[in-house]
Motif scaffolding. Structure first.
Motif, PDB file in Angstrom:
ATOM      1  N   ASP A 153      -4.164   2.146  -4.099  1.00  0.00           N
ATOM      2  CA  ASP A 153      -4.122   3.602  -3.961  1.00  0.00           C
ATOM      3  C   ASP A 153      -3.618   4.002  -2.585  1.00  0.00           C
ATOM      4  OD1 ASP A 153      -4.750   6.306  -4.904  1.00  0.00           O
ATOM      5  OD2 ASP A 153      -6.283   6.227  -3.345  1.00  0.00           O
ATOM      6  N   PHE A 154      -4.043   3.278  -1.546  1.00  0.00           N
ATOM      7  CA  PHE A 154      -3.543   3.567  -0.204  1.00  0.00           C
ATOM      8  C   PHE A 154      -2.066   3.229  -0.083  1.00  0.00           C
ATOM      9  CE2 PHE A 154      -8.082   3.443   0.603  1.00  0.00           C
ATOM     10  CZ  PHE A 154      -8.252   4.450   1.539  1.00  0.00           C
ATOM     11  N   MET A 155      -1.641   2.147  -0.727  1.00  0.00           N
ATOM     12  CA  MET A 155      -0.222   1.801  -0.696  1.00  0.00           C
ATOM     13  C   MET A 155       0.609   2.861  -1.419  1.00  0.00           C
ATOM     14  SD  MET A 155      -0.085  -0.886   1.081  1.00  0.00           S
ATOM     15  CE  MET A 155      -1.126  -2.215   1.672  1.00  0.00           C
ATOM     16  N   ASP A 156       0.082   3.407  -2.505  1.00  0.00           N
ATOM     17  CA  ASP A 156       0.802   4.462  -3.217  1.00  0.00           C
ATOM     18  C   ASP A 156       0.984   5.707  -2.355  1.00  0.00           C
ATOM     19  OD1 ASP A 156       1.017   2.879  -5.456  1.00  0.00           O
ATOM     20  OD2 ASP A 156      -0.711   3.766  -6.479  1.00  0.00           O
ATOM     21  N   SER A 157       0.057   5.935  -1.419  1.00  0.00           N
ATOM     22  CA  SER A 157       0.118   7.141  -0.589  1.00  0.00           C
ATOM     23  C   SER A 157       1.127   7.025   0.551  1.00  0.00           C
ATOM     24  CB  SER A 157      -1.269   7.450  -0.012  1.00  0.00           C
ATOM     25  OG  SER A 157      -1.671   6.440   0.897  1.00  0.00           O
ATOM     26  N   VAL A 158       1.671   5.816   0.795  1.00  0.00           N
ATOM     27  CA  VAL A 158       2.674   5.643   1.843  1.00  0.00           C
ATOM     28  C   VAL A 158       4.021   6.154   1.329  1.00  0.00           C
ATOM     29  CG1 VAL A 158       3.871   3.993   3.313  1.00  0.00           C
ATOM     30  CG2 VAL A 158       1.455   3.644   2.763  1.00  0.00           C
ATOM     31  N   PRO A 159       4.629   7.142   1.954  1.00  0.00           N
ATOM     32  CA  PRO A 159       5.912   7.680   1.468  1.00  0.00           C
ATOM     33  C   PRO A 159       6.992   6.604   1.430  1.00  0.00           C
ATOM     34  CG  PRO A 159       4.936   9.137   3.109  1.00  0.00           C
ATOM     35  CD  PRO A 159       4.131   7.876   3.131  1.00  0.00           C
ATOM     36  N   LYS A 160       7.694   6.525   0.326  1.00  0.00           N
ATOM     37  CA  LYS A 160       8.755   5.536   0.207  1.00  0.00           C
ATOM     38  C   LYS A 160       9.923   5.859   1.126  1.00  0.00           C
ATOM     39  CE  LYS A 160       7.616   4.239  -4.537  1.00  0.00           C
ATOM     40  NZ  LYS A 160       8.103   4.103  -5.946  1.00  0.00           N
ATOM     41  N   SER A 161      10.040   7.102   1.568  1.00  0.00           N
ATOM     42  CA  SER A 161      11.128   7.458   2.480  1.00  0.00           C
ATOM     43  C   SER A 161      11.026   6.690   3.791  1.00  0.00           C
ATOM     44  CB  SER A 161      11.121   8.965   2.739  1.00  0.00           C
ATOM     45  OG  SER A 161       9.877   9.368   3.310  1.00  0.00           O
ATOM     46  N   TYR A 162       9.777   6.369   4.226  1.00  0.00           N
ATOM     47  CA  TYR A 162       9.606   5.578   5.443  1.00  0.00           C
ATOM     48  C   TYR A 162      10.253   4.206   5.270  1.00  0.00           C
ATOM     49  CZ  TYR A 162       6.029   8.990   6.887  1.00  0.00           C
ATOM     50  OH  TYR A 162       5.354  10.130   7.246  1.00  0.00           O
ATOM     51  N   GLU A 163      10.006   3.598   4.108  1.00  0.00           N
ATOM     52  CA  GLU A 163      10.557   2.268   3.852  1.00  0.00           C
ATOM     53  C   GLU A 163      12.080   2.322   3.729  1.00  0.00           C
ATOM     54  OE1 GLU A 163       8.333   0.124   0.759  1.00  0.00           O
ATOM     55  OE2 GLU A 163       6.857   1.737   0.852  1.00  0.00           O
ATOM     56  N   GLU A 164      12.582   3.370   3.101  1.00  0.00           N
ATOM     57  CA  GLU A 164      14.034   3.493   2.953  1.00  0.00           C
ATOM     58  C   GLU A 164      14.715   3.643   4.314  1.00  0.00           C
ATOM     59  OE1 GLU A 164      14.327   6.819   0.421  1.00  0.00           O
ATOM     60  OE2 GLU A 164      13.692   5.743  -1.404  1.00  0.00           O
ATOM     61  N   SER A 165      14.082   4.376   5.217  1.00  0.00           N
ATOM     62  CA  SER A 165      14.647   4.526   6.564  1.00  0.00           C
ATOM     63  C   SER A 165      14.659   3.186   7.296  1.00  0.00           C
ATOM     64  CB  SER A 165      13.838   5.550   7.362  1.00  0.00           C
ATOM     65  OG  SER A 165      13.877   6.822   6.737  1.00  0.00           O
ATOM     66  N   ALA A 166      13.572   2.433   7.170  1.00  0.00           N
ATOM     67  CA  ALA A 166      13.518   1.120   7.812  1.00  0.00           C
ATOM     68  C   ALA A 166      14.528   0.163   7.198  1.00  0.00           C
ATOM     69  CB  ALA A 166      12.107   0.546   7.694  1.00  0.00           C
ATOM     70  N   ARG A 167      14.718   0.252   5.892  1.00  0.00           N
ATOM     71  CA  ARG A 167      15.674  -0.620   5.219  1.00  0.00           C
ATOM     72  C   ARG A 167      17.108  -0.315   5.670  1.00  0.00           C
ATOM     73  NH1 ARG A 167      13.909   0.376   0.587  1.00  0.00           N
ATOM     74  NH2 ARG A 167      12.328  -1.275   0.555  1.00  0.00           N
ATOM     75  N   LEU A 168      17.408   0.956   5.916  1.00  0.00           N
ATOM     76  CA  LEU A 168      18.725   1.329   6.409  1.00  0.00           C
ATOM     77  C   LEU A 168      18.980   0.771   7.804  1.00  0.00           C
ATOM     78  CD1 LEU A 168      18.991   5.057   5.228  1.00  0.00           C
ATOM     79  CD2 LEU A 168      20.251   3.080   4.336  1.00  0.00           C
ATOM     80  N   CYS A 169      17.914   0.575   8.551  1.00  0.00           N
ATOM     81  CA  CYS A 169      18.045   0.003   9.901  1.00  0.00           C
ATOM     82  C   CYS A 169      18.085  -1.516   9.881  1.00  0.00           C
ATOM     83  CB  CYS A 169      16.891   0.471  10.785  1.00  0.00           C
ATOM     84  SG  CYS A 169      16.915   2.253  11.104  1.00  0.00           S
ATOM     85  N   GLY A 170      18.064  -2.112   8.685  1.00  0.00           N
ATOM     86  CA  GLY A 170      18.182  -3.558   8.565  1.00  0.00           C
ATOM     87  C   GLY A 170      16.883  -4.309   8.449  1.00  0.00           C
ATOM     88  N   ALA A 171      15.761  -3.628   8.299  1.00  0.00           N
ATOM     89  CA  ALA A 171      14.475  -4.316   8.192  1.00  0.00           C
ATOM     90  C   ALA A 171      14.307  -4.941   6.817  1.00  0.00           C
ATOM     91  CB  ALA A 171      13.332  -3.337   8.458  1.00  0.00           C
ATOM     92  N   GLY A 172      13.749  -6.149   6.784  1.00  0.00           N
ATOM     93  CA  GLY A 172      13.476  -6.828   5.530  1.00  0.00           C
ATOM     94  C   GLY A 172      12.123  -6.439   4.972  1.00  0.00           C
ATOM     95  N   PRO A 173      11.782  -6.952   3.786  1.00  0.00           N
ATOM     96  CA  PRO A 173      10.490  -6.592   3.166  1.00  0.00           C
ATOM     97  C   PRO A 173       9.286  -6.926   4.043  1.00  0.00           C
ATOM     98  CG  PRO A 173      11.934  -7.667   1.583  1.00  0.00           C
ATOM     99  CD  PRO A 173      12.598  -7.803   2.906  1.00  0.00           C
ATOM    100  N   GLY A 174       9.295  -8.110   4.690  1.00  0.00           N
ATOM    101  CA  GLY A 174       8.173  -8.479   5.545  1.00  0.00           C
ATOM    102  C   GLY A 174       8.032  -7.563   6.746  1.00  0.00           C
ATOM    103  N   ARG A 175       9.155  -7.221   7.348  1.00  0.00           N
ATOM    104  CA  ARG A 175       9.125  -6.328   8.515  1.00  0.00           C
ATOM    105  C   ARG A 175       8.685  -4.928   8.108  1.00  0.00           C
ATOM    106  NH1 ARG A 175      11.899  -6.714  13.416  1.00  0.00           N
ATOM    107  NH2 ARG A 175      10.935  -5.235  14.861  1.00  0.00           N
ATOM    108  N   ILE A 176       9.132  -4.475   6.949  1.00  0.00           N
ATOM    109  CA  ILE A 176       8.726  -3.152   6.468  1.00  0.00           C
ATOM    110  C   ILE A 176       7.218  -3.108   6.232  1.00  0.00           C
ATOM    111  CG2 ILE A 176       8.908  -1.548   4.531  1.00  0.00           C
ATOM    112  CD1 ILE A 176      11.827  -2.385   4.276  1.00  0.00           C
TER     113      ILE A 176
END
Length: 270
Positions: A153-176
């Motif tokens: 439930d806490f993971m669901d509350s994390v906005p996916k836009s944060y992860e998408e921004s990190a992914r655009l900067c080259g971060a991998g799944p572990g770093r995200i």
């Protein structure tokens, strides 16, 4: 009529408050009483009970064993629960919600008592009888379904836009996960961490079943052996040990409360 209901309500609250306050009062006063009884009374102040506790060959060592088991179990359930809940939150698989509720239901139905014999046989087969590792694995396995259910439930509350921004900067799944998701979900992780410690701290059955050496048994099991030569419960030793046994959990509670304030956000989502 309204005044009478208020008086009745206040009286009931007072009775309930006294009911819960009496054991706590005994826990605080009895360790300092030279001759404690089951009744709550003003003690004959002494510190001899603490000296007697230090003279016991297993008492203080059992506190260390409890810390090892509790912190070890907490580490396992936090790491595995975080990884599993993040995966279930982000990966869409058929029957995901049914899997979560099924794990939670089975963990509630198949309790430690019901699984006592197969658990002992399994630990004996893999050579983990009389080891803290075996106790930690069994306890962590029992807590993980609930931990995954809560953390998802806490993971669901994390906005996916944060992860998408990190992914655009080259971060991998572990770093995200480490730099984006975990900091946002940190209050939930802190909650399951302290919840796991509390659940394990007073657990009696699993350590009693798997640990044969008194020197490796936790405090909840060692307390069971505090009897006098006549076979009566040694209240002097039990009272002071109960106070010492409660201190670590209280310290953890105040630390987490001061750090996070238990102001956790999130709700069960359908």
């Amino acid at each position: 009529m309204k005044f009478a209901r208020r008086i009745i309500f206040t009286t009931v609250l007072a009775v309930v408050g006294v009911f819960f306050a009496l054991p706590l009062t005994w826990l605080i006063l009895a360790p300092f009483d030279g001759h404690p009884t089951m009744a709550v009374k003003w003690p004959r102040w002494t510190l001899s009970n603490f000296r007697r506790l230090l003279d016991n060959p297993y008492a203080m060592g059992s506190i260390r064993n409890s810390l090892i088991i509790a912190l070890g179990t907490m580490a396992v359930v936090v790491v595995l629960g975080t990884l599993a809940s993040y995966a279930l939150s982000r990966v869409r698989i058929p029957g995901r919600d049914g899997l979560l509720y099924g794990m939670l239901l089975l963990s509630s139905i198949v309790t430690g008592t019901a699984a006592m014999v197969p658990t002992f046989q399994l630990m004996n087969a893999i050579g983990l009888i009389n080891t803290h590792t075996g106790v930690i694995l069994v306890l962590a396995g029992g807590l993980l379904p609930t931990v995954v259910f809560i953390l998802k439930d806490f993971m669901d509350s994390v906005p996916k836009s944060y992860e998408e921004s990190a992914r655009l900067c080259g971060a991998g799944p572990g770093r995200i996960l480490a730099d984006v998701v975990i900091p946002v979900a940190r209050p939930g992780i802190a909650f399951v961490a302290i919840w796991a410690v509390v659940q394990v701290w007073g657990n009696f059955l699993v350590p009693y079943l798997l640990l044969r050496d008194p020197g490796s048994q936790p405090a909840a099991v060692v307390m069971y052996t505090f009897y006098t030569e006549s076979g009566q419960a040694d209240l002097r030793l039990i009272s002071v040990f109960a106070l010492v046994f409660a201190v670590p959990v209280l310290l953890i509670y105040f630390f987490v409360n001061r750090r996070f304030g238990f102001r956790f956000y999130g709700g069960i989502k359908s």
